[in-house]
Design an enzyme around this catalytic site. Sequence first.
Site, PDB file in Angstrom:
ATOM      1  N   ASP A  68      -6.491  -3.776   7.880  1.00 31.83           N
ATOM      2  CA  ASP A  68      -7.150  -4.873   8.598  1.00 31.83           C
ATOM      3  C   ASP A  68      -8.424  -4.318   9.217  1.00 31.83           C
ATOM      4  O   ASP A  68      -8.709  -3.131   9.112  1.00 31.83           O
ATOM      5  CB  ASP A  68      -6.231  -5.446   9.684  1.00 31.83           C
ATOM      6  CG  ASP A  68      -5.788  -4.377  10.680  1.00 31.83           C
ATOM      7  OD1 ASP A  68      -6.570  -4.056  11.597  1.00 31.83           O
ATOM      8  OD2 ASP A  68      -4.661  -3.857  10.538  1.00 31.83           O
ATOM      9  N   GLU A 116       6.291   3.793   2.913  1.00 30.69           N
ATOM     10  CA  GLU A 116       5.594   4.925   2.311  1.00 30.69           C
ATOM     11  C   GLU A 116       6.548   6.099   2.102  1.00 30.69           C
ATOM     12  O   GLU A 116       6.543   6.758   1.060  1.00 30.69           O
ATOM     13  CB  GLU A 116       4.434   5.361   3.203  1.00 30.69           C
ATOM     14  CG  GLU A 116       3.325   4.350   3.343  1.00 30.69           C
ATOM     15  CD  GLU A 116       2.294   4.815   4.344  1.00 30.69           C
ATOM     16  OE1 GLU A 116       1.124   4.894   3.967  1.00 30.69           O
ATOM     17  OE2 GLU A 116       2.658   5.098   5.498  1.00 30.69           O
TER      18      GLU A 116
END
Length: 250
Positions: free
Chosen positions: A216, A12
């Site tokens: 997740d 990122e």
Amino acid sequence: MTLAIIAAMHEELAAVLERMADERRERVAGRDFWVGHLGGRNVVAVLSGIGKVAAATTATLAIHRFGAQALLFTGVAGGLGEGVRVGDLVVATELLQHDMDASPVFPRHELPLYGVSRLRTDGAMSQRLLQAARSVAADAARVLGTDTLAAFGIGTPAVHDGLIISGDRFVSTSAESVALRRELPDALAVEMEGAAVAQVCHDHGLPLAVLRTISDRADDQAHVDFTAFVQEVARRYTVALVERYLAAGG
């Protein structure tokens, strides 16, 4: 006004740095801070480090050494709330340390001597971030690519806003997820840094916005290739979100 962009993942941060043509590196306390401009704003970009202490140290350095007057935190998280799915985006309105427990002296989750357990993010910043997130989610086919959406089983990404919880453990079992949902039924996502950064911003009276990409469901059923997810999904989300957030006056 200098904006600190704190990223949880190397990928990122790299995506943000690609957009900062004039960045220069300064190394402080074992951390690389990148100072430059993005979207017309003075920016310092940095990797948070893993866990609450590392993130709090990073945020404090960004404020005191680099003059950050507002902080934007991005990263991935495990989904907890019903309907919070892989590929969704969550903007924090509140943050809480789920492993804070100074009972019986203080109630469970309450920050000792603060009188509260939940710290709110900045309303104006979070609203702009929410708008940017909705824009990115609506444009996910272009931002991520249809092949990537299919590869990770992402249909139409949803955007949520509400409570994100943080703790110094990686939640990855169904038993842990069930216990957290029972204890904090309005929690949307769980991660390891955000609430610590919120405490630093609270102490300094500075605004904070936090966004997490759901990688997740923080349980035994997690099946996503995490490394691939960060590279193909979270990385692309982050740079698109930051650019749209800044374009909206963030």
